[in-house]
Design a protein around this motif. Structure first.
Motif, PDB file in Angstrom:
ATOM      1  N   ASN A   1       0.828  -1.210   0.000  1.00  0.00           N
ATOM      2  CA  ASN A   1       0.000   0.000   0.000  1.00  0.00           C
ATOM      3  C   ASN A   1       0.862   1.260   0.000  1.00  0.00           C
ATOM      4  O   ASN A   1       0.553   2.244  -0.691  1.00  0.00           O
ATOM      5  CB  ASN A   1      -0.924  -0.002   1.216  1.00  0.00           C
TER       6      ASN A   1
ATOM      7  N   ALA B   1       2.249   1.640  -3.459  1.00  0.00           N
ATOM      8  CA  ALA B   1       1.218   2.116  -4.389  1.00  0.00           C
ATOM      9  C   ALA B   1       0.937   3.595  -4.189  1.00  0.00           C
ATOM     10  O   ALA B   1       0.780   4.358  -5.152  1.00  0.00           O
ATOM     11  CB  ALA B   1      -0.062   1.305  -4.212  1.00  0.00           C
ATOM     12  N   SER B   2       0.873   4.040  -2.906  1.00  0.00           N
ATOM     13  CA  SER B   2       0.620   5.464  -2.634  1.00  0.00           C
ATOM     14  C   SER B   2       1.774   6.333  -3.125  1.00  0.00           C
ATOM     15  O   SER B   2       1.563   7.402  -3.711  1.00  0.00           O
ATOM     16  CB  SER B   2       0.408   5.671  -1.136  1.00  0.00           C
TER      17      SER B   2
ATOM     18  N   GLU C   1       3.202   9.754  -9.888  1.00  0.00           N
ATOM     19  CA  GLU C   1       2.467  10.007 -11.127  1.00  0.00           C
ATOM     20  C   GLU C   1       1.783  11.376 -11.100  1.00  0.00           C
ATOM     21  O   GLU C   1       1.752  12.086 -12.112  1.00  0.00           O
ATOM     22  CB  GLU C   1       1.428   8.901 -11.333  1.00  0.00           C
ATOM     23  N   GLU C   2       1.236  11.749  -9.940  1.00  0.00           N
ATOM     24  CA  GLU C   2       0.616  13.070  -9.826  1.00  0.00           C
ATOM     25  C   GLU C   2       1.645  14.184 -10.008  1.00  0.00           C
ATOM     26  O   GLU C   2       1.368  15.206 -10.647  1.00  0.00           O
ATOM     27  CB  GLU C   2      -0.061  13.196  -8.460  1.00  0.00           C
TER      28      GLU C   2
ATOM     29  N   LYS D   1       3.773   5.562  -5.557  1.00  0.00           N
ATOM     30  CA  LYS D   1       3.697   5.542  -7.017  1.00  0.00           C
ATOM     31  C   LYS D   1       2.650   6.524  -7.520  1.00  0.00           C
ATOM     32  O   LYS D   1       2.876   7.253  -8.505  1.00  0.00           O
ATOM     33  CB  LYS D   1       3.365   4.131  -7.485  1.00  0.00           C
ATOM     34  N   ASP D   2       1.487   6.565  -6.850  1.00  0.00           N
ATOM     35  CA  ASP D   2       0.441   7.508  -7.243  1.00  0.00           C
ATOM     36  C   ASP D   2       0.910   8.953  -7.063  1.00  0.00           C
ATOM     37  O   ASP D   2       0.632   9.818  -7.907  1.00  0.00           O
ATOM     38  CB  ASP D   2      -0.824   7.267  -6.420  1.00  0.00           C
ATOM     39  N   GLU D   3       1.620   9.200  -5.951  1.00  0.00           N
ATOM     40  CA  GLU D   3       2.145  10.550  -5.731  1.00  0.00           C
ATOM     41  C   GLU D   3       3.150  10.930  -6.810  1.00  0.00           C
ATOM     42  O   GLU D   3       3.155  12.069  -7.296  1.00  0.00           O
ATOM     43  CB  GLU D   3       2.812  10.624  -4.354  1.00  0.00           C
TER      44      GLU D   3
ATOM     45  N   LYS E   1       2.382  14.443 -13.650  1.00  0.00           N
ATOM     46  CA  LYS E   1       1.285  15.123 -14.346  1.00  0.00           C
ATOM     47  C   LYS E   1       1.318  16.620 -14.091  1.00  0.00           C
ATOM     48  O   LYS E   1       1.123  17.431 -15.008  1.00  0.00           O
ATOM     49  CB  LYS E   1      -0.050  14.537 -13.884  1.00  0.00           C
TER      50      LYS E   1
END
Length: 233
Positions: free
Chosen positions: A164, A167-168, A174-175, A170-172, A178
């Motif tokens: 988890n 994953a968090s 990617e954000e 990784k999401d950060e 972006k």
């Protein structure tokens, strides 16, 4: 000719091993991390598929590959086999003769867990396989020294929390990527608009300078009257 044939066969064996490792890392990464690619592939082939292996209980996984010996023992009322294909695992080879059956039972349980995780998990990862491998190592150490190993629930919770977190993060990431892309696009647009504004300002300055020059070159009414007087005289 014979030596060339042997060399080709050895090269072909190495290519097959590389192919098997790649396929097992994509199909069953946790099972291959637990007991190795070769033993894991043999278990899947004996069961028929990964889904069939995941449906098997740990007692069935333990004796996969030793069905003939099992039925023979049941007919003759002899001793049932302790392990089948799992005998080729390094864990059973490292265990003492007294603990071979116990470690094979425990290893079969962990193989059943790993096959179920590989079959029903959406995103493939070998984190659970590493945790299960460490659990079997701790169990071997427990049989030798008596040190209490960690519980399965604690290990699984720690692995899930690590996944988890990854994953968090990784999401950060990617954000952030972006946001950086959006900033770059905005900077490009602002630079283009600034260039257009500068061009417009330059053109306006040029037109103003030209109009001033034209006004300077145009004759004033005083000059016109002087010219008329000179002509009359």
């Amino acid at each position: 000719m014979f030596l060339e044939r042997v060399a080709r066969l050895s090269e072909y064996r190495g290519e097959l091993h590389v192919y098997l490792r790649e396929k097992m890392n994509t199909v069953a990464p946790n099972l291959s991390e637990l007991i190795g690619e070769i033993v894991g592939a043999r278990l899947i082939a004996q069961a028929g598929s990964l889904t069939n292996l995941s449906k098997c209980p740990a007692s069935t996984v333990q004796i996969l590959g030793a069905e003939k010996a099992l039925f023979r023992a049941l007919k003759t009322r002899g001793k049932t086999p302790k392990y089948g294909l799992l005998y080729h695992s390094s864990f059973i080879g490292r265990a003492t003769q007294k603990n071979k059956g116990r470690i094979s039972r425990y290893l079969a349980n962990k193989c059943a867990h790993a096959s179920r995780i590989d079959c029903f998990m959406e995103e493939p990862t070998n984190a659970f396989g590493k945790a299960l491998h460490s659990q079997v190592e701790e169990r071997l150490h427990f049989y030798q020294t008596g040190a209490t190993p960690k519980k399965n629930i604690e290990v699984m919770r720690s692995v899930i929390s690590e996944l988890n977190r990854a994953a968090s993060s990784k999401d950060e990431g990617e954000e952030r990527v972006k946001k950086s892309k959006k900033k770059k696009k905005k900077d490009k647009k602002s630079s283009k608009t600034n260039k257009l504004k500068r061009k417009l300002e330059d053109t306006e300055d040029d037109t103003a300078i030209k109009s001033k020059k034209k006004l300077k070159t145009l004759p004033t009414p005083e000059k016109v009257s002087k010219k008329k007087k000179d002509k009359k005289s």
